[in-house]
Write a protein that holds these residues in place. Structure first.
Motif, PDB file in Angstrom:
ATOM      1  N   ASP A   1       0.841  -1.200   0.000  1.00 41.22           N
ATOM      2  CA  ASP A   1       0.000   0.000   0.000  1.00 41.22           C
ATOM      3  C   ASP A   1       0.873   1.246   0.000  1.00 41.22           C
ATOM      4  OD1 ASP A   1      -2.246  -1.551   0.020  1.00 41.22           O
ATOM      5  OD2 ASP A   1      -2.527  -1.457   2.196  1.00 41.22           O
ATOM      6  N   ASN A   2       0.586   2.143  -0.945  1.00 46.76           N
ATOM      7  CA  ASN A   2       1.281   3.432  -1.009  1.00 46.76           C
ATOM      8  C   ASN A   2       0.378   4.436  -1.704  1.00 46.76           C
ATOM      9  OD1 ASN A   2       2.034   3.367  -4.049  1.00 46.76           O
ATOM     10  ND2 ASN A   2       2.833   1.410  -3.240  1.00 46.76           N
ATOM     11  N   THR A   3       0.751   5.708  -1.631  1.00 50.64           N
ATOM     12  CA  THR A   3      -0.106   6.763  -2.179  1.00 50.64           C
ATOM     13  C   THR A   3      -0.131   6.775  -3.701  1.00 50.64           C
ATOM     14  OG1 THR A   3       1.774   8.301  -2.036  1.00 50.64           O
ATOM     15  CG2 THR A   3       0.251   8.238  -0.165  1.00 50.64           C
ATOM     16  N   SER A   4       0.827   6.113  -4.351  1.00 47.13           N
ATOM     17  CA  SER A   4       0.855   6.084  -5.819  1.00 47.13           C
ATOM     18  C   SER A   4       0.040   4.940  -6.402  1.00 47.13           C
ATOM     19  CB  SER A   4       2.309   5.972  -6.315  1.00 47.13           C
ATOM     20  OG  SER A   4       2.904   4.777  -5.856  1.00 47.13           O
ATOM     21  N   LEU A   5      -0.654   4.181  -5.554  1.00 47.07           N
ATOM     22  CA  LEU A   5      -1.460   3.063  -6.025  1.00 47.07           C
ATOM     23  C   LEU A   5      -2.628   3.572  -6.865  1.00 47.07           C
ATOM     24  CD1 LEU A   5      -1.823  -0.043  -5.832  1.00 47.07           C
ATOM     25  CD2 LEU A   5      -3.337   0.375  -3.879  1.00 47.07           C
ATOM     26  N   LYS A   6      -2.810   2.984  -8.062  1.00 45.88           N
ATOM     27  CA  LYS A   6      -3.893   3.402  -8.959  1.00 45.88           C
ATOM     28  C   LYS A   6      -5.192   2.772  -8.493  1.00 45.88           C
ATOM     29  CE  LYS A   6      -5.029   3.789 -13.879  1.00 45.88           C
ATOM     30  NZ  LYS A   6      -5.090   5.258 -13.853  1.00 45.88           N
ATOM     31  N   VAL A   7      -6.148   3.620  -8.122  1.00 44.35           N
ATOM     32  CA  VAL A   7      -7.402   3.149  -7.534  1.00 44.35           C
ATOM     33  C   VAL A   7      -8.506   3.036  -8.579  1.00 44.35           C
ATOM     34  CG1 VAL A   7      -9.158   3.628  -5.792  1.00 44.35           C
ATOM     35  CG2 VAL A   7      -6.746   4.125  -5.314  1.00 44.35           C
ATOM     36  N   VAL A   8      -8.665   4.056  -9.410  1.00 42.64           N
ATOM     37  CA  VAL A   8      -9.690   4.061 -10.459  1.00 42.64           C
ATOM     38  C   VAL A   8      -9.006   4.278 -11.799  1.00 42.64           C
ATOM     39  CG1 VAL A   8     -11.509   4.899  -8.928  1.00 42.64           C
ATOM     40  CG2 VAL A   8     -10.121   6.528 -10.191  1.00 42.64           C
TER      41      VAL A   8
ATOM     42  N   ARG B   1      -1.150   8.032  10.124  1.00 42.72           N
ATOM     43  CA  ARG B   1      -0.532   7.362   8.978  1.00 42.72           C
ATOM     44  C   ARG B   1      -1.583   6.818   8.014  1.00 42.72           C
ATOM     45  NH1 ARG B   1       3.523   2.110   9.324  1.00 42.72           N
ATOM     46  NH2 ARG B   1       4.046   2.042   7.100  1.00 42.72           N
ATOM     47  N   CYS B   2      -2.621   6.200   8.550  1.00 46.71           N
ATOM     48  CA  CYS B   2      -3.689   5.679   7.681  1.00 46.71           C
ATOM     49  C   CYS B   2      -4.464   6.801   7.023  1.00 46.71           C
ATOM     50  CB  CYS B   2      -4.621   4.786   8.495  1.00 46.71           C
ATOM     51  SG  CYS B   2      -3.869   3.242   9.036  1.00 46.71           S
ATOM     52  N   ASN B   3      -4.719   7.883   7.741  1.00 56.08           N
ATOM     53  CA  ASN B   3      -5.454   9.022   7.188  1.00 56.08           C
ATOM     54  C   ASN B   3      -4.703   9.635   6.013  1.00 56.08           C
ATOM     55  OD1 ASN B   3      -7.562  11.316   7.466  1.00 56.08           O
ATOM     56  ND2 ASN B   3      -5.599  12.396   7.612  1.00 56.08           N
ATOM     57  N   ASP B   4      -3.402   9.800   6.162  1.00 56.54           N
ATOM     58  CA  ASP B   4      -2.612  10.360   5.066  1.00 56.54           C
ATOM     59  C   ASP B   4      -2.580   9.420   3.860  1.00 56.54           C
ATOM     60  OD1 ASP B   4      -2.116  12.519   6.685  1.00 56.54           O
ATOM     61  OD2 ASP B   4      -0.121  11.835   7.318  1.00 56.54           O
ATOM     62  N   LEU B   5      -2.557   8.122   4.136  1.00 58.06           N
ATOM     63  CA  LEU B   5      -2.586   7.156   3.030  1.00 58.06           C
ATOM     64  C   LEU B   5      -3.884   7.259   2.252  1.00 58.06           C
ATOM     65  CD1 LEU B   5      -1.301   4.733   1.546  1.00 58.06           C
ATOM     66  CD2 LEU B   5      -2.408   3.248   3.238  1.00 58.06           C
ATOM     67  N   VAL B   6      -5.017   7.383   2.952  1.00 57.40           N
ATOM     68  CA  VAL B   6      -6.318   7.503   2.276  1.00 57.40           C
ATOM     69  C   VAL B   6      -6.399   8.812   1.506  1.00 57.40           C
ATOM     70  CG1 VAL B   6      -8.808   7.644   2.631  1.00 57.40           C
ATOM     71  CG2 VAL B   6      -7.465   5.998   3.945  1.00 57.40           C
ATOM     72  N   ILE B   7      -5.855   9.893   2.080  1.00 59.68           N
ATOM     73  CA  ILE B   7      -5.840  11.175   1.361  1.00 59.68           C
ATOM     74  C   ILE B   7      -5.067  11.038   0.048  1.00 59.68           C
ATOM     75  CG2 ILE B   7      -4.926  13.533   1.428  1.00 59.68           C
ATOM     76  CD1 ILE B   7      -5.619  13.656   4.373  1.00 59.68           C
ATOM     77  N   GLY B   8      -3.935  10.353   0.098  1.00 58.37           N
ATOM     78  CA  GLY B   8      -3.153  10.143  -1.120  1.00 58.37           C
ATOM     79  C   GLY B   8      -3.931   9.348  -2.162  1.00 58.37           C
TER      80      GLY B   8
ATOM     81  N   ILE C   1      -7.222   9.302  -2.523  1.00 53.65           N
ATOM     82  CA  ILE C   1      -8.290  10.154  -3.071  1.00 53.65           C
ATOM     83  C   ILE C   1      -7.712  11.165  -4.052  1.00 53.65           C
ATOM     84  CG2 ILE C   1     -10.051  11.849  -2.497  1.00 53.65           C
ATOM     85  CD1 ILE C   1     -10.450  10.434   0.166  1.00 53.65           C
ATOM     86  N   LEU C   2      -6.611  11.819  -3.667  1.00 52.90           N
ATOM     87  CA  LEU C   2      -6.015  12.821  -4.555  1.00 52.90           C
ATOM     88  C   LEU C   2      -5.526  12.188  -5.856  1.00 52.90           C
ATOM     89  CD1 LEU C   2      -3.951  14.979  -2.011  1.00 52.90           C
ATOM     90  CD2 LEU C   2      -6.218  15.442  -2.961  1.00 52.90           C
ATOM     91  N   GLY C   3      -5.128  10.937  -5.818  1.00 55.54           N
ATOM     92  CA  GLY C   3      -4.674  10.267  -7.025  1.00 55.54           C
ATOM     93  C   GLY C   3      -5.776   9.964  -8.018  1.00 55.54           C
ATOM     94  N   THR C   4      -7.039  10.102  -7.617  1.00 57.94           N
ATOM     95  CA  THR C   4      -8.176   9.848  -8.514  1.00 57.94           C
ATOM     96  C   THR C   4      -8.821  11.124  -9.022  1.00 57.94           C
ATOM     97  OG1 THR C   4      -9.771   9.794  -6.675  1.00 57.94           O
ATOM     98  CG2 THR C   4      -8.661   7.722  -7.243  1.00 57.94           C
ATOM     99  N   LEU C   5      -8.284  12.290  -8.659  1.00 59.83           N
ATOM    100  CA  LEU C   5      -8.898  13.566  -9.021  1.00 59.83           C
ATOM    101  C   LEU C   5      -8.130  14.238 -10.142  1.00 59.83           C
ATOM    102  CD1 LEU C   5      -9.619  14.958  -5.427  1.00 59.83           C
ATOM    103  CD2 LEU C   5     -11.156  13.677  -6.909  1.00 59.83           C
ATOM    104  N   GLY C   6      -8.865  15.049 -10.906  1.00 58.82           N
ATOM    105  CA  GLY C   6      -8.231  15.836 -11.949  1.00 58.82           C
ATOM    106  C   GLY C   6      -7.463  17.011 -11.381  1.00 58.82           C
ATOM    107  N   PRO C   7      -6.648  17.680 -12.214  1.00 54.24           N
ATOM    108  CA  PRO C   7      -5.795  18.766 -11.709  1.00 54.24           C
ATOM    109  C   PRO C   7      -6.559  19.903 -11.047  1.00 54.24           C
ATOM    110  CG  PRO C   7      -5.124  18.088 -13.912  1.00 54.24           C
ATOM    111  CD  PRO C   7      -6.415  17.383 -13.625  1.00 54.24           C
TER     112      PRO C   7
END
Length: 381
Positions: free
Chosen positions: A28-35, A83-90, A92-98
């Protein structure tokens, strides 16, 4: 009584225990592609559904819906929560447009980001319902297959259900089955929408489905159309295979005249620059009637292929025509063997020559103007 040392040795870090919501897998990391597609303000329900599925499998939905509040800073689980909260934020931000990222980038918790997006895009509006209905009426099969067309229009239906769900009866012990009636009406309407946008080649199947009383479920109609499509594909592939097999057999057994032994040397390739040699199409008999031999005065060949002048092939199965010899006064043939007299043969040759001259002048002689030789020829046959 358990010693403090044994109790400390069994202490497990919350982020390492799979039973805890704070557990973080090594992958698990913030660069994981979710959608697959970034959210740019459209199709919020599809984006929300994809993100919920991912967070649920990771056991992290409590960080976005607010069901797990932030613990005090002195709590032993505080660092694990952060730590978990920051991971979830990452995630969510990875699925949003600029543009949308800029509007929620400085929120401190995943719950704040989720609530802000829900307030902005999660509310149903008339314009949103209008846009979805417009997509439904614009959906046509065109060049798509049946599975592709059905998947595309069903995705639009699911979006409409998300923004405008059917009413559900909440009465205890209800026997009216109102929800099921509404669902049947909705399914019939969507079946009609699906059928009316099919290609014209499915008109017969569409008529058969519309004749059913009551209308079948949409999945049953889809299966019927899918079978028809597969049958058409098999028929087309079978016809193509038969055509290719026929062409292959024809190529295998067919030989041009100059390669076929039964034709002898007839049709062999001429020398370079020899313009007197008839074309291949003439050798095949397409224009043999236009050929004329100046030596024996016969048609269907030229002087360079005249058997009378050059001799007959040794392997030719039949003998030359006798009246060609009589036409030239060949002494080796007696008049008693000929079906014509010498005068009749000369008349026939004269008639053929006149016919050749009339063709070259693009004029056809009338029957009444035929010579006596033509009359003799007609009387004989």
């Amino acid at each position: 009584m358990e010693s403090p040392m044994n109790s400390a040795s069994r202490f497990i870090e919350p982020t390492q225990d799979p039973c805890f919501v704070y557990y973080i897998h090594p992958a698990d990391n913030t660069s994981l592609k979710v959608v697959s597609d970034l959210f740019n303000g459209e199709h919020y329900s599809s984006w929300k559904r994809s993100l919920i599925l991912h967070l649920s499998t990771k056991n992290k939905m409590c960080f976005v819906d607010g069901s797990l509040p932030k613990p005090p800073s002195l709590d032993s689980k505080y660092k694990a929560w952060v730590r978990c909260n920051d991971l979830v934020i990452g995630w969510i931000l990875g699925t949003l447009g600029p543009l949308i990222i800029k509007s929620v980038f400085f929120y401190k918790t995943a719950h704040e980001i989720w609530k802000d997006l829900e307030d902005r895009y999660g509310q149903t509006s008339n314009a949103q319902m209008y846009s979805i209905q417009e997509e439904i009426f614009a959906a046509h099969q065109e060049d798509d297959s049946i599975p592709e067309y059905f998947a595309r229009i069903k995705n639009i239906w699911d979006q409409f259900d998300d923004v405008c769900p059917l009413p559900i009866c909440t009465c205890s012990g209800c026997t009216c089955n109102l929800t099921m009636k509404y669902l049947k009406i909705q399914q019939d309407q969507r079946l009609l929408q699906f059928l009316m946008r099919l290609k014209a080649s499915y008109q017969q199947v569409r008529s058969n489905v519309l004749m059913m009383m009551p209308l079948p479920p949409i999945n049953q109609a889809y299966n019927l159309l899918l079978q028809v499509e597969r049958h058409k594909q098999l028929s087309e592939s079978g016809h193509s295979s038969e055509t290719m097999a026929f062409a292959a057999d024809r190529k295998k057994f067919y030989k041009p005249p100059h390669q076929n032994p039964q034709f002898g040397n007839y049709g062999s390739k001429p020398a370079s620059g020899d313009n007197s040699y008839p074309s291949f199409r003439q050798n095949m008999g397409y224009r043999k009637r236009d050929l004329f031999c100046d030596h024996c005065k016969m048609t269907n060949h030229t002087i360079d292929k005249c058997f009378k002048l050059h001799g007959f092939p040794s392997d030719r199965p039949h003998q030359p025509k006798k009246f060609a010899h009589y036409a030239h006064g060949d002494d080796n043939n007696s008049e008693t063997d000929s079906p014509f007299t010498k005068e009749q043969l000369n008349a026939i040759m004269s008639y053929i020559s006149k016919q050749k001259d009339s063709k070259s002048k693009n004029s056809v002689p009338l029957i009444g103007e035929s010579s006596n030789s033509a009359a003799l020829f007609a009387e004989r046959y």
